[in-house]
Write an enzyme that holds these catalytic residues in place. Structure first.
Site, mmCIF file in Angstrom:
data_model
loop_
_atom_site.group_PDB
_atom_site.id
_atom_site.type_symbol
_atom_site.label_atom_id
_atom_site.label_comp_id
_atom_site.label_asym_id
_atom_site.label_seq_id
_atom_site.Cartn_x
_atom_site.Cartn_y
_atom_site.Cartn_z
ATOM 1 C CB CYS A 48 29.038 27.465 -53.895
ATOM 2 S SG CYS A 48 27.440 26.944 -53.267
ATOM 3 C CE1 TYR A 83 29.211 20.108 -50.980
ATOM 4 C CE2 TYR A 83 28.034 19.600 -53.019
ATOM 5 C CZ TYR A 83 28.854 20.440 -52.282
ATOM 6 O OH TYR A 83 29.324 21.597 -52.836
HETATM 7 N N1 LIG Z 1 20.364 25.294 -49.360
HETATM 8 C C1 LIG Z 1 21.394 26.134 -49.707
HETATM 9 C C2 LIG Z 1 22.745 25.456 -49.543
HETATM 10 C C3 LIG Z 1 23.872 26.376 -49.858
HETATM 11 C C4 LIG Z 1 25.199 25.808 -49.356
HETATM 12 O O1 LIG Z 1 25.269 24.734 -48.747
HETATM 13 N N2 LIG Z 1 26.282 26.557 -49.654
HETATM 14 C C5 LIG Z 1 27.594 26.169 -49.165
HETATM 15 C C6 LIG Z 1 28.639 26.343 -50.243
HETATM 16 S S1 LIG Z 1 28.448 25.226 -51.589
HETATM 17 C C7 LIG Z 1 28.022 27.081 -48.043
HETATM 18 O O2 LIG Z 1 27.880 28.277 -48.137
HETATM 19 N N3 LIG Z 1 28.599 26.498 -46.989
HETATM 20 C C8 LIG Z 1 29.123 27.258 -45.888
HETATM 21 C C9 LIG Z 1 28.729 26.670 -44.575
HETATM 22 O O3 LIG Z 1 28.019 25.647 -44.561
HETATM 23 O O4 LIG Z 1 29.138 27.231 -43.574
HETATM 24 C C10 LIG Z 1 21.163 26.553 -51.144
HETATM 25 O O5 LIG Z 1 21.015 25.694 -52.020
HETATM 26 O O6 LIG Z 1 21.101 27.733 -51.394
#
Ligand SMILES: N[C@@H](CCC(=O)N[C@@H](CS)C(=O)NCC(=O)O)C(=O)O
Length: 325
Positions: free
Chosen positions: A63, A194
């Protein structure tokens, strides 16, 4: 995702889109700040003072958002102050899981099997995605923040009494310029890839694709004219934000997200920039190409058979998995 504290099994990353099929990212829910003395930060409540071994980061090495917090932790000398657990790279029907993949950890701290259990421990009625990074407070047993942009900034500015550092990733004099650059960098590139990858219409994909490559051109020109970092000789959080996307580009986004006009290796200054950042003390440990590939190529909606490509042979800057976290 969680709805009122209950996990809904049918997670899939296409959930949020606008009328034109554009991918829309969820807002983060926990927005407290660690501050030097525990006074409230720019958002949320107070009571989160900077202390040794009080905080824990849950991250995925796939990530980019989590990796930027890991990079700040390394560059600010906080590896001995804030502990870390790395989740498995593949997002499952239960979301992020712990242990089993090379370079992943069990959750020794909370004994969770899934990251969503960390969220419900903090808020039994939480609704939303269980994303990483998560910054956990061992003392108050709750989530301080799940917003990487905030975590990056608080790691830079809140621990100076505990670990003095020469490095200031957000110098006051550059604050406005950094914010402005971060904004177009996020839209055009960090989130632009993305938006291309998760677009649900040809037009939405093409719009994002064009923005990704015009942003890369703009960055290449900027580094050509005024490198080696985005703000000349000063390393800032914007460089970290750029690096995490560059590190994933040739190995994942180029193929899976179809951002395939050029590779980062085709931009001499961006490549040199990536190499320079990668060589900074501690950064290589935050980059794990096996996690990145396994993680992105496990997104079933984009790659139903989940076959992970064998290449590329190189991403152009020196990487060695034995160095990775
Ligand atoms: N706004 C958050 C976004 C984090 C994010 O989108 N993380 C993704 C991985 S890159 C995630 O955990 N996705 C799991 C999901 O959406 O269920 C940040 O920047 O901390």
């Amino acid at each position: 995702m969680l709805v009122d504290g209950r996990w809904q099994g049918d997670w899939h990353p296409y959930q949020a889109k606008d009328k034109k099929g554009r991918f829309v990212r969820q807002e983060s829910a926990f927005r407290n700040w660690i501050t030097p003395d525990g006074t409230p930060g720019p958002a949320g409540e107070g009571g989160f003072a900077a202390e040794i071994d009080r905080y824990h980061l849950y991250v995925a090495l796939i990530c980019p958002w989590a990796s930027r917090t890991l990079m700040a932790r390394a560059l600010k000398g906080l590896e001995g102050v804030i502990s870390v657990s790395v989740v498995n790279p593949r997002l499952t029907a239960q979301g992020w899981t712990f242990g089993g993949f090379d370079g992943s950890d069990l959750d020794a701290l909370n004994g969770a099997e899934y990251v969503h259990q960390i969220y419900t421990r903090a808020d039994p009625h939480y609704s939303g995605r269980a994303t990483v990074p998560v910054l956990w407070d061992k003392k108050r047993q709750t989530i301080v923040s799940n917003e990487s942009a905030d975590i990056l900034r608080m790691l830079n500015q809140s621990f100076f009494k505990i670990v003095p550092s020469e490095l200031d990733l957000y110098p006051e004099a550059l604050g406005n310029e950094i914010d402005e650059l971060n904004s177009w960098l996020y839209h055009g590139l960090n989130n632009g890839v993305y938006r291309a990858g998760f677009a649900q219409s040809q037009a939405a994909y093409e719009e994002a694709f064009d923005e990704v490559f015009s942003t890369l051109e703009r960055l290449e020109t900027r580094l050509t004219e005024n490198g080696p970092y985005l703000f000349g000789d000063q390393l800032t959080e914007s460089d970290i934000r750029l690096f995490v996307t560059l590190a994933r580009f040739d190995v994942a986004y180029f193929g899976l997200f179809k951002t395939n006009l050029k590779r980062i290796q085709d931009y001499p200054y961006l490549l040199r920039f990536a190499q320079r950042i990668y060589s900074l003390e501690g950064v290589a440990r935050t980059v794990n190409l096996d996690h990145i590939k396994a993680g992105y190529y496990s997104v079933k909606k984009l790659n139903p058979l989940q076959i992970v490509p064998s290449g590329p042979e190189s991403v152009g800057f020196t990487t060695s998995n034995s160095d990775a976290a």
